[in-house]
Design an enzyme around this catalytic site. Sequence first.
Site, mmCIF file in Angstrom:
data_model
loop_
_atom_site.group_PDB
_atom_site.id
_atom_site.type_symbol
_atom_site.label_atom_id
_atom_site.label_comp_id
_atom_site.label_asym_id
_atom_site.label_seq_id
_atom_site.Cartn_x
_atom_site.Cartn_y
_atom_site.Cartn_z
ATOM 1 N N ASP A 2 0.723 -1.172 -0.075
ATOM 2 C CA ASP A 2 0.222 0.111 -0.028
ATOM 3 C C ASP A 2 0.823 1.160 0.050
ATOM 4 O O ASP A 2 2.011 1.190 0.588
ATOM 5 C CB ASP A 2 -0.855 -0.092 1.131
ATOM 6 C CG ASP A 2 -1.998 -0.867 1.156
ATOM 7 O OD1 ASP A 2 -2.407 -1.382 0.107
ATOM 8 O OD2 ASP A 2 -2.463 -1.489 2.372
ATOM 9 N N ASP A 9 -6.757 -1.450 -4.979
ATOM 10 C CA ASP A 9 -8.158 -0.857 -4.041
ATOM 11 C C ASP A 9 -8.994 -0.079 -4.829
ATOM 12 O O ASP A 9 -10.092 0.032 -4.860
ATOM 13 C CB ASP A 9 -7.675 -0.425 -2.666
ATOM 14 C CG ASP A 9 -6.882 -1.413 -2.057
ATOM 15 O OD1 ASP A 9 -7.026 -2.647 -1.958
ATOM 16 O OD2 ASP A 9 -5.790 -1.108 -1.332
#
Length: 156
Positions: free
Chosen positions: A119, A137
């Site tokens: 991330d 995402d």
Amino acid sequence: MSLFFSNKALLGCLAVIVALMADQASKEAVLENAHRLSAALPVVPGFNLVFTRNEGVTFGLLSGMPWWVLTVLAVLICLWISSVMLRSNHKVEVVGCGLILGGALGNIADRVRHGGVTDFLDFYIGNYHWPSFNLADVAVLCGVSLLIFHQVRNPA
């Protein structure tokens, strides 16, 4: 009918490929610069680039689970979404499912290669930081949004 199926399948596959390639390319750039991103790199007020590894799912939920359990669960969900995509007669649904699949496959690739998901997008207001996330995402969120939009506009 088979021409429509092949065009529909091609559209879905294109959405999968675009989402997957964007995700993997961005994560590769982050990994190449992980040393610079270990501390937040400010981009604009309210947004940083930062390298983190999420060993759970959304917002770090289930982070105590082995990576392979989450991977198997994600693969099963991908199989289900694939069947939904291939049965759909609506382009918006096909693209939505394709984006979800591409994002899910991007995160599966991370789990297999690194044991967790890379991330790097860090949005914040003041001292409050939204949990960091990645382009996979974003693709999943866009895909789900398309499916909801389609359902609201075309109720059964």
